[in-house]
Enzyme design. Sequence first.
Site, mmCIF file in Angstrom:
data_model
loop_
_atom_site.group_PDB
_atom_site.id
_atom_site.type_symbol
_atom_site.label_atom_id
_atom_site.label_comp_id
_atom_site.label_asym_id
_atom_site.label_seq_id
_atom_site.Cartn_x
_atom_site.Cartn_y
_atom_site.Cartn_z
ATOM 1 N N LYS A 52 -6.181 -23.699 25.121
ATOM 2 C CA LYS A 52 -4.838 -23.112 25.181
ATOM 3 C C LYS A 52 -3.834 -24.211 24.854
ATOM 4 C CE LYS A 52 -2.865 -21.982 29.106
ATOM 5 N NZ LYS A 52 -2.465 -21.265 30.341
ATOM 6 N N ASP A 55 -0.583 -12.481 38.791
ATOM 7 C CA ASP A 55 -0.660 -11.730 37.535
ATOM 8 C C ASP A 55 -2.035 -11.089 37.373
ATOM 9 O OD1 ASP A 55 0.426 -10.683 35.229
ATOM 10 O OD2 ASP A 55 0.057 -12.463 34.006
ATOM 11 N N GLY A 96 0.441 -15.956 22.403
ATOM 12 C CA GLY A 96 1.334 -15.367 23.393
ATOM 13 C C GLY A 96 2.547 -16.228 23.583
ATOM 14 N N GLY A 97 3.309 -15.951 24.653
ATOM 15 C CA GLY A 97 4.555 -16.647 24.879
ATOM 16 C C GLY A 97 4.375 -18.139 25.108
ATOM 17 N N TYR A 98 3.226 -18.547 25.588
ATOM 18 C CA TYR A 98 2.978 -19.956 25.879
ATOM 19 C C TYR A 98 2.588 -20.723 24.622
ATOM 20 C CZ TYR A 98 0.815 -24.028 28.146
ATOM 21 O OH TYR A 98 0.478 -25.301 28.537
ATOM 22 N N GLY A 99 1.820 -20.102 23.770
ATOM 23 C CA GLY A 99 1.333 -20.772 22.583
ATOM 24 C C GLY A 99 0.133 -20.030 22.011
ATOM 25 N N LYS A 100 -0.841 -20.759 21.523
ATOM 26 C CA LYS A 100 -2.036 -20.164 20.924
ATOM 27 C C LYS A 100 -3.291 -20.614 21.658
ATOM 28 C CE LYS A 100 -0.501 -19.338 16.174
ATOM 29 N NZ LYS A 100 -0.838 -19.516 14.735
ATOM 30 N N GLY A 109 -6.112 -15.862 19.622
ATOM 31 C CA GLY A 109 -5.068 -15.172 20.361
ATOM 32 C C GLY A 109 -3.788 -15.984 20.409
#
Length: 951
Positions: free
Chosen positions: A657, A753, A638-642, A636
């Site tokens: 993460k 969230d 996203g905006g933070y990384g992988k 996966g």
Amino acid sequence: MVPRIQLYLLVLFIQVLVIAAWTNPSDFSALQALKDEWQYTPPNWVGADPCGNSWEGITCINSRIVSITLASMGLSGQLPGDIENLSELQTLDLSYNEGLTGSLPNGIGNLAKLTSLILVGCGFSGQIPDSIGSLKQLYTLSLNSNKFIGPIPPSIGTLQKLHWLDLADNRLSGSIPVSNGSAPGLDMLVQTQHFHFGKNQLSGEIPSQLFSANMSLIHVLLDSNRLTGKIPATLSLVQTLETIRLDRNSLSGPVPQNLSKLTNVQEMFLSNNNLNGPLPDLTGMMSLYYLDMSNNTFDASDVPPWFSTLQSLTTLVMENTQLKGQVPAALFSLPQLQSVILRNNRLNGTLSIGSSYGTELQLVDLQNNSIQFFTDKAGGYGIPIILVDNPFCQGSTVTYCILPRQVNSSYSTPSNCLPPQCRSDQVSSPNCQCAYPYTGTLFFRAPSFSDLGNSSNFVSLQQSLMFTFHSNQLSVDSVSLSDPSKNLDDYLTISLQVFPSGLDHFNRTGISAIGLVLSNQTFKPPPSFGPFFYIGNSYQYFSGIPSSSGSSSSTGIIIGAAVGGSVLLLLLLGAGGYAFRQKRRAETAAKQIDPFALWDPNKNSGGVPQLKGARNFSFEEVKKYSNNFSETNDIGSGGYGKVYRGTLPTGQLVAIKRAQQGSMQGGLEFKTEIELLSRVHHKNVVGLVGFCFDQGEEMLVYEYIPNGTLKDSLSGKSGIRLDWMRRLRIALGAARGIQYLHILADPPIIHRDIKSNNVLLDERLNAKVADFGLSKPMGSPDRTHVTTQVKGTMGYMDPEYYMTNQLTEKSDVYSFGVLLLELITARAPIEKGKYIVREVKQAMDMTKDLYNLHQVIDPVIVSSAAPRSLEKFVDLALRCVEEQGVNRPTMSDVVKEIESIMELAGLNPNAESASTSESYEGARKGYEHPYSDESLFVYSGAYPHSKVEPK
């Protein structure tokens, strides 16, 4: 002259120590390795003579260590390879220490004299080493309730003295090994009486070679695995059998007719398989107490006459087995019969219980059949007879046509006197003594009775426990049993409290002795309870730290040595003080560069920030565990990384993460986040395994959750089918996780969230709240809100927070309300421009069936959900999404309401979840990535101020 006196005293002191230290040096060295590896060892583990100083949990014979028993000590760490040097060790019991993790060292096979290896209820993982087969004296092998993976070692088949083999409740996979000439197998264990392999992931057929006439087996427990193929007819050769559990697999074909030859079998569970063909004739099984063949596809047949011939029968469960015809009244006259559950069949005609029904009868459940008439008696029967969804109940409101509320047994061991007023942290014993009891849970895998309201069963269990404790000279005053209930595995669970005699607490020796009696099966419960295991809790109330001098030296020698040592000490103080100041300056400089420089999670120094169960990984370690961050491990982004899937050396799967450049925080901020996450420990919250702050990298290492996100299951992506029961349990689990964050986390945390992408499902479909990238600690418990920049996910965001920038716990409640609506509808919060909250409110009509929401509710749950429970669920969801936070319930209120809804639906909110997710899965279609694109990632940017319209 003075130096000569000091030297003389020192030599004399050393000589005394050498004379006193009579423990075998090799044994001491091995035990010292255990002490160095483990945290929270007994406080009297000091000095160089474990045998002479009677280290707690250690038993010696002639200077050699022969036993280590440390049950429920709260130990943590791994089992070092040095254990193999304890060459005289006969018993190793480390049960009920969840903090003991990692793999078993291969050298454990060198303990040639070991007779008992008992590691029940720990956190061990990895594969069971094949070297176990070298323990030729082994009598008891209990590795159940851990996290072991991989196959059952075939070498176990060489243990000819093995009596007890329990590998249940792990993650073992592969087939059941049998011998093939050169290789050993379990069929060779002709002296073994217990095969306990339930709640694993074993697959393939049950080998017909596994069973033979010369075996001594009394328990064959293979429930909750992935076994396929037919039940081998060779099972009937084992005439000693008393309990058979083959339920919750994928077995197929007919049930062998020759099973009726097993005249000693008392409990037989064959439910939840794919068995077909005719119902077997079990006329010869006259010892049978408990029979469950539910949820199979047998040929349609009338109720067989042999049902009424089983004079020992207490429980008959034949749900969804295509039975038809009329239920004979003779069935209910069986003298010991307690429960008859024949729901979801094709039974018809007239039901007659008769006037001579057995005095033990407690339940007759025949709902969802075709029964047209019921011969009632004047005044009724006084027991639950359930005929809901039969033609007899059409338009009827009699008691038999209303589902009774499920009520668990409220049994608790009564007091023998007037209970005293105890301190808040103490409990009154049955003998009215205030004390700190040792607590845990007894699990009975196949009880022969189903009536949990009969207190005589529990009285006999209590008496049996006390007899065993006193027979083993244990200082036990009394025991208390409470809360008997059946979990989803059909295990009977009972809470146990053991009270000390003479004092208000146990010492470590007492706790380890009680633990050993329960872990090594010294305790034999009454026959009606069947096979059991026990999971104990860590004991926190030990009597204090015993003193240990480490030698038998006289007071004069000690004083003399102390005086001599003080002279040397004074000479070193000046230099030591200077060195200390220089070290502090260096540490301060290092901390400014690296905030983790002085952060040692293995030490409890008061001023240093402490990790609670999380580990500091190096970059090279994480790189290795993720296969060099390979694409095949990428699950996966996203905006933070992988996020990468990784495997620790213990075999544990983790989700790593990894932050990308530009999204990384400062070192101090990252450390603060780690400290916050390391305090979060709850079964419904994803656990932090560790972190990496090394070589310019920021990475978080979480536990790997195999069944992905709730969103994936609701959308059909994961292939897991969620019925109404499962959705209720997921809602309750997620609610409990959020409730923990709001109330019990230190400090309290607002998640900020909550959404279906951040609720993950483990291997048993338990809900776990994930992703704390946007979470905010409340700080002081007195604070009502946190003023902060608006962040979250559109569709779930609290409109009050959005407009005021004031974040409260009720913001999470709003998001959770949207999640509840998502569970009901299986729709995204914002779909094709339509907002789920507004859609539900506009369609609502409380005067109509299901509130007129038929077009909105997911069709998958309409047929399985009790209408009233679904309506109350909608009511709760809409209270959660009230515009003003003050009108929303707290998460504690939400939890209570969901529990109430579950009880209304006939479910036990405190029962365990499903043993596996298999029965809820469709074709997985190559589904490999349990984390969706957004899962476990931080979205660090604020959303634009385009107004959310929740109405």
